[in-house]
Design a protein around this motif. Sequence first.
Motif, PDB file in Angstrom:
ATOM      1  N   SER A 185       0.695  -1.325   0.037  1.00 37.31           N
ATOM      2  CA  SER A 185       0.032   0.137   0.057  1.00 37.31           C
ATOM      3  C   SER A 185       0.976   1.186   0.059  1.00 37.31           C
ATOM      4  CB  SER A 185      -0.909   0.020   1.208  1.00 37.31           C
ATOM      5  OG  SER A 185      -1.840  -1.115   1.152  1.00 37.31           O
ATOM      6  N   ASN A 186       2.241   1.266   0.800  1.00 38.79           N
ATOM      7  CA  ASN A 186       2.888   2.222   0.722  1.00 38.79           C
ATOM      8  C   ASN A 186       4.353   1.758   1.101  1.00 38.79           C
ATOM      9  OD1 ASN A 186       4.389   4.594   1.671  1.00 38.79           O
ATOM     10  ND2 ASN A 186       2.455   5.531   2.136  1.00 38.79           N
ATOM     11  N   SER A 187       5.202   2.114   0.079  1.00 39.19           N
ATOM     12  CA  SER A 187       6.577   1.708   0.280  1.00 39.19           C
ATOM     13  C   SER A 187       7.313   1.989   1.516  1.00 39.19           C
ATOM     14  CB  SER A 187       7.563   2.136  -1.094  1.00 39.19           C
ATOM     15  OG  SER A 187       7.413   3.450  -1.344  1.00 39.19           O
ATOM     16  N   GLU A 188       6.940   3.131   2.074  1.00 37.46           N
ATOM     17  CA  GLU A 188       7.435   3.890   3.199  1.00 37.46           C
ATOM     18  C   GLU A 188       7.201   3.022   4.541  1.00 37.46           C
ATOM     19  OE1 GLU A 188       6.769   7.831   3.822  1.00 37.46           O
ATOM     20  OE2 GLU A 188       7.567   8.592   1.695  1.00 37.46           O
ATOM     21  N   TRP A 189       6.304   2.099   4.336  1.00 37.54           N
ATOM     22  CA  TRP A 189       5.781   1.118   5.562  1.00 37.54           C
ATOM     23  C   TRP A 189       6.607   0.116   5.623  1.00 37.54           C
ATOM     24  CZ3 TRP A 189      -0.203   1.545   4.316  1.00 37.54           C
ATOM     25  CH2 TRP A 189      -0.636   3.047   4.669  1.00 37.54           C
TER      26      TRP A 189
END
Length: 322
Positions: A185-189
């Motif tokens: 969903s989010n590459s920063e997670w």
Amino acid sequence: MNKLFKILIIGIFTFSTVQCAKETPLIQTASNTQQDLEKQKRDSIREDSIKRAQERIRFFTLVFPKNKKDSVMSAFLKKYPEEERYIILALNRLDNKNRWRADTLVIPEKIENDFLKYSPFPKRLDELEPVNKMVFFSYAIHAFAVYENGNLKKWGPSSLGKKATPTKTGLMFSNWKKEVAISTSNSEWILRWNFNIHNTLGIGWHQYDLPGFHASHSCLRMLEEDAKWMYSWADTWVLTNNGQTEQAKGTPVIIFGESDFKTKPWLKLSDDPAANDISVEEMNDTFVPHLDKILKEQENSEKIRRHAYLSLSKSDNGKRAV
């Protein structure tokens, strides 16, 4: 002749009467045995409920007023050492990073080092005894439980899918795992100690923020300590044909219950220490309908893993011999 005939008739009648007299108690005994077993089961469940109620730890409420939140939090941090804060925050489904979100905390009157003493899950599930490993996630009380052969091994807080992206409920099995995964969903997670349980939907348990409410994108969030422990404890699937075919499933997992995504059920503990308790009957209703499938997959898994172990042992012995 008539006299002899009469004697035979009387003899047959007497024999039949004796046989009936002998057989009837057997039917009654079988029936009584079943009734006794059912009664013992009911008594055991009742005794478990009474014992859990007697062992319940009392709670009080700590409120953080908006205009004094910083000062109350400061007092909280000073009063409770790090180990005790960890327990209190976990009971309120918070990690240390998200403690600032607290507007109210329920705090045990007596801090116990053994976290199992706070468990809302039954310590023993007799019907689950033949199952080696089992994991439950409760949507209603934001918590997970781990059982081994019917005995509660571990429990802890969790945060499941939020209302917009709910977590699929029902029976699943753990499959692949990765110590550090990146969210789709989010590459920063960054998801540490990730253990997948639904490959096509990308659902898994892992460490991530516990904010005191359901907040995930369908995954099962846990404290890092719990996720790390689960990473080593649960079984992965077994694949063949270069990873193309599933030969055996991993550990069974059941996600159950409902949430209104508004209330925080643990806040009820100050009024009723047993407010979050899940009964043996409710747990049985959750897994017994799946028990045949769970045991079938367990039997297959044990067979496949035993065969793989023996094959590996033979291979290693062959290499040593050379």
